[in-house]
Design a protein around this motif. Structure first.
Motif, PDB file in Angstrom:
ATOM      1  N   ARG A 153      -5.614   8.422  16.971  1.00 61.67           N
ATOM      2  CA  ARG A 153      -4.817   7.691  15.976  1.00 61.67           C
ATOM      3  C   ARG A 153      -3.498   7.201  16.583  1.00 61.67           C
ATOM      4  NH1 ARG A 153      -5.723  11.110  10.335  1.00 61.67           N
ATOM      5  NH2 ARG A 153      -7.966  10.787  10.317  1.00 61.67           N
TER       6      ARG A 153
ATOM      7  N   LEU B 120      -9.662   0.203   6.389  1.00 65.90           N
ATOM      8  CA  LEU B 120      -8.660  -0.221   5.404  1.00 65.90           C
ATOM      9  C   LEU B 120      -7.472   0.739   5.402  1.00 65.90           C
ATOM     10  CD1 LEU B 120     -11.107  -1.293   2.596  1.00 65.90           C
ATOM     11  CD2 LEU B 120      -9.659  -2.789   3.945  1.00 65.90           C
ATOM     12  N   ARG B 121      -7.769   2.031   5.472  1.00 67.44           N
ATOM     13  CA  ARG B 121      -6.701   3.033   5.415  1.00 67.44           C
ATOM     14  C   ARG B 121      -5.709   2.839   6.556  1.00 67.44           C
ATOM     15  NH1 ARG B 121      -7.075   9.615   6.147  1.00 67.44           N
ATOM     16  NH2 ARG B 121      -4.848   9.874   6.018  1.00 67.44           N
ATOM     17  N   HIS B 122      -6.222   2.564   7.747  1.00 67.00           N
ATOM     18  CA  HIS B 122      -5.331   2.445   8.894  1.00 67.00           C
ATOM     19  C   HIS B 122      -4.865   1.005   9.119  1.00 67.00           C
ATOM     20  CE1 HIS B 122      -5.897   6.635   9.870  1.00 67.00           C
ATOM     21  NE2 HIS B 122      -7.186   6.482   9.744  1.00 67.00           N
ATOM     22  N   GLY B 123      -5.226   0.128   8.224  1.00 67.46           N
ATOM     23  CA  GLY B 123      -4.699  -1.237   8.291  1.00 67.46           C
ATOM     24  C   GLY B 123      -5.364  -2.116   9.331  1.00 67.46           C
TER      25      GLY B 123
ATOM     26  N   ARG C 163      -8.340   1.340  -3.238  1.00 67.21           N
ATOM     27  CA  ARG C 163      -7.402   2.374  -2.792  1.00 67.21           C
ATOM     28  C   ARG C 163      -6.419   1.858  -1.750  1.00 67.21           C
ATOM     29  NH1 ARG C 163      -9.630   8.272  -1.020  1.00 67.21           N
ATOM     30  NH2 ARG C 163      -7.640   9.241  -0.618  1.00 67.21           N
ATOM     31  N   TYR C 164      -6.916   1.054  -0.821  1.00 61.91           N
ATOM     32  CA  TYR C 164      -6.067   0.679   0.315  1.00 61.91           C
ATOM     33  C   TYR C 164      -5.677  -0.788   0.341  1.00 61.91           C
ATOM     34  CZ  TYR C 164      -7.914   5.094   2.009  1.00 61.91           C
ATOM     35  OH  TYR C 164      -8.280   6.398   2.136  1.00 61.91           O
ATOM     36  N   GLY C 165      -6.401  -1.636  -0.386  1.00 56.67           N
ATOM     37  CA  GLY C 165      -6.126  -3.044  -0.161  1.00 56.67           C
ATOM     38  C   GLY C 165      -5.889  -3.855  -1.397  1.00 56.67           C
ATOM     39  N   MET C 166      -5.637  -3.171  -2.521  1.00 58.80           N
ATOM     40  CA  MET C 166      -5.527  -3.885  -3.792  1.00 58.80           C
ATOM     41  C   MET C 166      -4.321  -4.819  -3.795  1.00 58.80           C
ATOM     42  SD  MET C 166      -5.433  -2.007  -7.399  1.00 58.80           S
ATOM     43  CE  MET C 166      -3.966  -1.145  -6.920  1.00 58.80           C
TER      44      MET C 166
ATOM     45  N   ALA D   3      -1.409  -7.350  -5.620  1.00 58.04           N
ATOM     46  CA  ALA D   3      -0.508  -7.122  -6.760  1.00 58.04           C
ATOM     47  C   ALA D   3      -1.090  -7.623  -8.072  1.00 58.04           C
ATOM     48  CB  ALA D   3       0.817  -7.812  -6.488  1.00 58.04           C
TER      49      ALA D   3
ATOM     50  N   PRO E 128     -11.437   2.618 -10.701  1.00 59.36           N
ATOM     51  CA  PRO E 128     -12.022   3.949 -10.496  1.00 59.36           C
ATOM     52  C   PRO E 128     -12.177   4.755 -11.788  1.00 59.36           C
ATOM     53  CG  PRO E 128     -10.406   3.494  -8.808  1.00 59.36           C
ATOM     54  CD  PRO E 128     -10.317   2.352  -9.791  1.00 59.36           C
ATOM     55  N   GLU E 129     -11.292   4.548 -12.754  1.00 61.15           N
ATOM     56  CA  GLU E 129     -11.424   5.335 -13.992  1.00 61.15           C
ATOM     57  C   GLU E 129     -12.449   4.728 -14.956  1.00 61.15           C
ATOM     58  OE1 GLU E 129      -8.791   3.854 -12.793  1.00 61.15           O
ATOM     59  OE2 GLU E 129      -7.408   3.088 -14.289  1.00 61.15           O
TER      60      GLU E 129
ATOM     61  N   PRO F 262      -0.747   5.081  17.628  1.00 64.68           N
ATOM     62  CA  PRO F 262      -0.446   3.697  17.254  1.00 64.68           C
ATOM     63  C   PRO F 262      -0.279   2.763  18.447  1.00 64.68           C
ATOM     64  CG  PRO F 262       0.980   5.230  16.077  1.00 64.68           C
ATOM     65  CD  PRO F 262       0.234   6.019  17.106  1.00 64.68           C
TER      66      PRO F 262
ATOM     67  N   PRO G   9      -9.236   5.359  14.142  1.00 68.92           N
ATOM     68  CA  PRO G   9      -8.786   3.991  14.448  1.00 68.92           C
ATOM     69  C   PRO G   9      -9.160   3.523  15.856  1.00 68.92           C
ATOM     70  CG  PRO G   9      -7.061   5.178  13.306  1.00 68.92           C
ATOM     71  CD  PRO G   9      -8.172   6.160  13.529  1.00 68.92           C
TER      72      PRO G   9
ATOM     73  N   SER H 110     -16.547   8.163  -3.232  1.00 72.65           N
ATOM     74  CA  SER H 110     -15.432   8.259  -2.293  1.00 72.65           C
ATOM     75  C   SER H 110     -15.705   7.459  -1.031  1.00 72.65           C
ATOM     76  CB  SER H 110     -15.159   9.724  -1.944  1.00 72.65           C
ATOM     77  OG  SER H 110     -16.286  10.268  -1.308  1.00 72.65           O
TER      78      SER H 110
END
Lengths: 358, 367
Positions: B8, B42-45, B357-360, B362, B337-338, B10, B222, B348
Motif C-alpha cells: 500500500r 475504488l477505496r484506494h482511489g 461507498r467510495y465513489g458517490m 454529490a 444500501p438501506e 503510496p 493497490p 459487501s
C-alpha cells in the motif's frame, strides 16, 4: 444427582420449596419476587458488594445532596454477549459507559443508579463477580451508586444479565458548546486506537482464535476530559465517545449538526495491528467498529497539537492523534483520504457490520 | 503491517501510475473479475487516478450478488422451519430474496446463525443434535474447499443433522459467457487472485487462446492491482494476448493441489443459475452423488418456487460491465444500501455498494 433431585426423589421428605431454592447457586425467579429471597439477594449479595461505593438504601427513592452547579443526567442500557470479554465485563462497561456519557457532555460524574435484569439461572457467582467489577469501577471513577432495582426474568427472556443505569453529574465550566458550533478549520482528534472494543468482543464471542487476543479499550474518559477542559478551556468545541457505529457514526452526527464536511486521513488514524488484521480478514472498517474508552474531540483551529500533547501525557492515551479537520460543506458530509490521496465519502454505518464471505 | 503495508506504499503506487500513463497510448477497457478488486480499486482511489488512461469495468465476481434468488428463497424457507438452524456467512443476510432476506426471517423468529467458517456450522450441528443444521454454502472456488472439509468432518463424526445448500459458482464459465456476448467491451481481464490461489491458472491458457484477450492474475492490494493493470496495458499496446501471473506470492500455476483434490472429491461441476445472468453452463458446483446425503435440496425436497427478481434492478448490466453503477437511474436514489433494489447494492463485495461507498457523487448523495 443434584441436591434438588435428591430432595425431590425422597417423597417422604417434606421440603419447603423456598428452602430448596435458597440453596441454589443460581438466580431463580423467586429471587425477583419481592419476598424473603429477594431481600436476601439484595442484602447479602448486592448491597454487601457495592457497600464501599454505595449509598443504596431500601427506600423508594434516594435523596441527593444539594449541588452548587447545574446538573446533567443520562441513562443507558448494557446488553452484551459474552458478559466477560478481554479488557472488561458488563459491570465495568455499565459504569464506564455512563461515566463517559456524562464526561463528554462536560459533566463531572457523581451518582449512578443500577438496575439489574437477570435471567433465571444466572450463577450467583457470576452475578457477584460482575457486582464486584461495578464496585471497583465506581470506586476508580469516583461515582456513588444511589439507587437500584433487581428483576428476574424467565430463562430465555434475557441474555444472562442486562444492566440499565442512570447517571447524574455536575456540569463543569466551560461546558463544550456542542457539534452545531463546529467551524471550518476546527481540528479533529481521536483519543486512541479505534475499533478495539468491537473487535475484542467479536473475537471472543465468535471464537475467532486469534493471537494475541484483542483487548477492549473500555475505560474512563473523565480524567482526559477534565484535563482538556482545564488546559484548553473553551477551545474544546465538542467531545463524544465513539461507541456503536464507531468513529464514522460520530463524524456523521457532527457533520449533520454543523453542516460542515468533516475530513479525515486514513494514514493518521491509530489502529492496533490486531484490530487491523481482523478487520482486513472480515472485510470490516475499523472506523465503523464500536469503542468504549475512545473519544473524538473537535477543537478550535490551531489548538490540535496542544490537545494531542495533553492527551498523550495521560495514562492510556498515548495513541491520541489528530486525524482531520472541518471544512465548508463539499462533496459529502464526511470524507476520508486514502492511499493515493483521493478524497472519498465515508459511509455512514448501516446497522451492525457483517463479516464478508471472502 | 507485514504483508500489507508494503503493498500500500503510496510512493510505489505513484510510480506505477506514472508508468501506466506513460505506456497507454489510448484508453483501454479492462475488467476486474472480482468484487474485492472493485472495492480495492475504488477505496484506494485507483479507478479515479486512471480515468482517461484505463477504464476499469467490474465483472461478475461477487458470489453474494450472483447467488440465485431461488436459493435465497429456499434458505429463508428453511430458516423458518421449527427444526432447522440455517447457518450462513454474514454478508448473505441482507441480500433480498423474492419477498424477504435472511435478516428479515431472523427478525421474524427464524433461526439464522452467522458463522465465520463452514466448520462452525458443523460445530452447531454437534451442539444442537435435536435440530437440522443447514449451511448455506455460497462462494467461488475460494470457499468451496472449506465447505468440502466441513462435509468430510460431518461425515467423520457421523452427524446426521448436517447438510449443505450448495450454491458454489465457478468464475471461468462466467467469463466465457461474458465474452461470447457480441457487444462485450472487455479488452483484457484482471483475473481474481484468490480463486487462482486455489484452482491455479492453467485453465486460462485455452481461454486466452480461444478469445485472444490478455488475462493477468492479480491480487487485491493497490500495488497488486496497479501491477496487474500495467501488465494488461503493456500487452494491449504490443497487441499481445498472453496469460500472466502478477500475484506470484500467492498463486502457483497448478493452484493448491490439496484443495483442488478436495473439491474434486466432494463436488461435481454442474450448470448453475446465476442471479442476473440466467443458467450458466458448467457455472457451478454441486455435491457429487457419493455425498448427496448432505444435500439440503434433497433432504428437504425442494419444490421449484417462482422467483420474483426485481425487474427495475439492472444488476445484469452492472455485473457484465455494460453499465456503471453510477449511470443506473436508480443509483443513490431509490437504490441505496438501506433500500437496495438488488444484490449488487447490498453485498459487501457488490459493485454498486462499492461505488456508493467510495465513489458517490454529490448529486447522488443528496438525492
Amino acid at each position: 444427582m443434584s441436591e434438588r433431585e435428591r430432595n425431590l426423589s425422597g417423597s417422604w421428605q417434606l421440603n419447603c420449596p423456598v428452602l430448596l431454592l435458597t440453596t441454589s447457586d443460581c438466580v431463580t425467579l423467586a429471587h425477583g419476587e419481592g419476598g424473603r429471597l429477594s431481600r436476601k439477594l439484595i442484602q447479602e449479595c448486592i448491597l454487601k458488594t457495592l457497600q464501599p461505593v454505595s449509598s443504596l438504601c431500601l427506600n423508594d427513592a434516594a435523596p441527593l445532596p444539594r449541588s452548587e452547579r447545574p446538573l446533567a443526567m443520562t441513562t443507558d442500557s448494557y446488553v452484551i454477549t459474552p458478559l466477560f470479554f478481554p479488557g472488561g465485563d458488563i459491570g465495568s462497561l455499565a459504569v464506564y459507559g455512563t461515566v463517559n456519557d456524562l464526561a463528554v457532555s462536560g459533566a463531572r460524574p457523581l451518582w449512578l443508579t443500577l438496575s439489574l435484569i437477570i435471567e433465571e439461572g444466572l450463577p450467583l457467582a457470576v452475578l457477584e463477580r460482575i457486582l464486584e467489577s461495578v464496585a471497583q469501577t465506581a470506586a476508580e471513577t469516583g461515582v456513588q451508586i444511589m439507587a437500584g432495582d433487581t428483576k428476574v426474568v424467565p430463562r430465555g427472556a434475557a441474555d444472562g444479565l442486562f444492566i440499565n443505569t442512570a447517571g447524574v453529574g455536575e456540569l463543569m465550566d466551560p461546558v463544550p458548546v456542542g457539534p452545531d458550533r463546529i467551524q471550518a478549520g476546527d481540528e479533529l482528534i481521536v483519543s486512541g486506537p479505534v475499533g478495539q472494543h468491537g473487535i475484542a468482543v467479536m473475537a471472543v464471542r465468535e471464537e475467532l482464535g486469534v493471537e494475541p487476543v484483542p483487548q477492549s479499550d473500555s475505560g474512563s474518559l473523565f480524567p482526559a476530559v477534565e484535563n482538556l477542559r482545564h488546559k484548553l478551556g473553551a477551545r474544546v468545541r465538542c467531545l463524544r465517545d465513539a461507541t456503536r457505529g464507531g468513529v464514522s457514526a460520530v463524524l456523521h452526527e457532527w457533520a449533520a449538526a454543523s453542516d460542515m464536511t468533516l475530513s479525515i486521513e486514513e494514514r493518521l488514524i491509530p489502529v492496533t495491528p490486531e484490530v487491523r488484521g481482523i478487520s482486513e480478514l472480515l472485510g470490516l472498517d475499523p472506523l465503523h467498529i464500536a469503542n468504549e474508552g475512545t473519544m473524538l474531540i473537535a477543537v478550535e483551529q490551531g489548538a490540535g497539537a496542544e490537545a494531542v500533547a495533553e492527551l498523550q501525557g495521560l495514562p492510556g492515551m498515548s495513541g491520541a492523534q489528530k486525524i482531520g479537520e472541518a471544512r465548508e460543506r463539499g462533496i459529502a458530509a464526511v470524507t476520508v483520504r486514502r492511499t493515493l490521496g483521493a478524497e472519498q465519502p465515508l459511509a455512514d454505518p448501516l446497522g451492525s457490520p457483517l463479516p464478508r464471505i471472502c | 503491517m507485514k504483508y500489507l503495508d508494503e503493498y500500500r506504499d503510496p510512493e510505489a503506487a505513484q510510480r506505477l501510475l506514472t508508468e501506466i500513463r506513460k505506456t497507454a497510448t489510448h484508453c483501454w477497457t479492462l475488467m476486474e473479475v472480482c468484487g474485492g478488486q472493485t472495492h480495492s480499486l475504488l477505496r484506494h482511489g485507483i479507478a479515479a487516478e486512471l480515468e482517461g488512461t484505463v477504464e476499469l469495468i467490474h465483472g461478475p465476481g461477487c458470489p453474494v450478488c450472483v447467488t440465485d434468488q431461488g436459493a435465497i428463497d429456499f434458505a429463508c424457507q428453511l430458516a423458518q422451519r421449527e427444526d432447522v438452524i440455517l447457518a450462513s456467512f454474514g454478508d448473505m443476510l441482507r441480500v433480498p430474496g423474492s419477498d424477504s432476506s435472511l435478516l428479515d426471517v431472523r427478525t421474524a423468529g427464524g433461526r439464522v446463525q452467522v458463522v465465520y467458517s463452514p466448520l462452525d456450522a458443523v460445530e452447531l450441528a454437534r451442539r444442537y443434535p435435536e435440530r437440522q443444521v443447514v449451511f448455506f454454502a455460497v462462494g467461488f472456488e475460494t470457499t468451496a474447499p472449506a465447505t468440502a472439509l466441513a462435509v468430510r468432518q460431518a461425515d467423520r463424526d457421523g452427524l446426521e443433522n448436517f447438510s449443505l445448500l450448495v450454491s458454489h459458482v465457478r468464475v471461468q464459465p462466467a467469463m466465457e459467457t461474458l465474452v461470447e456476448a457480441p457487444d462485450h467491451r472487455v479488452q483484457a481481464f484482471l483475473a481474481a487472485g484468490h480463486v487462482c490461489t486455489v484452482m491455479g491458472y492453467e485453465s486460462y491458457e485455452s481461454f486466452v487462446e480461444t478469445y485472444r484477450l490478455p488475462v493477468v492474475v492479480t491480487g487485491f492490494e493497490p500495488l497488486d492491482l496497479l501491477e496487474g493493470i500495467l501488465a494488461c496495458v503493456r500487452q494491449l499496446e504490443q497487441q499481445q494476448a498472453r496469460l500472466e501471473n502478477c500475484y506470484a506470492r500467492s498463486v502457483q500455476e497448478a493452484g493448491n493441489r490439496a484443495a483442488r483434490d478436495l473439491v474434486q472429491e466432494i463436488y461435481q461441476v454442474s450448470d448453475r443459475a446465476w442471479r442476473g445472468f440466467g443458467v450458466i453452463p458448467r457455472g457451478g458446483l454441486e455435491l457429487s452423488p457419493e455425498w448427496s446425503q448432505y444435500d439440503a435440496r434433497i433432504r428437504f425436497e425442494k419444490q421449484a418456487l417462482p422467483v420474483l427478481e426485481n425487474e427495475e434492478c439492472r444488476s445484469f448490466d452492472v455485473m457484465t460491465g455494460q453499465l456503471k453503477p453510477t449511470a443506473c437511474p436508480h443509483f443513490g436514489k431509490r437504490c441505496r444500501p438501506e433500500t437496495p433494489l438488488g444484490a449488487p447494492m447490498v453485498s459487501s463485495e457488490g459493485a454498486c455498494a462499492a461505488y456508493y461507498r467510495y465513489g458517490m457523487s454529490a448529486d447522488h448523495a443528496t438525492a
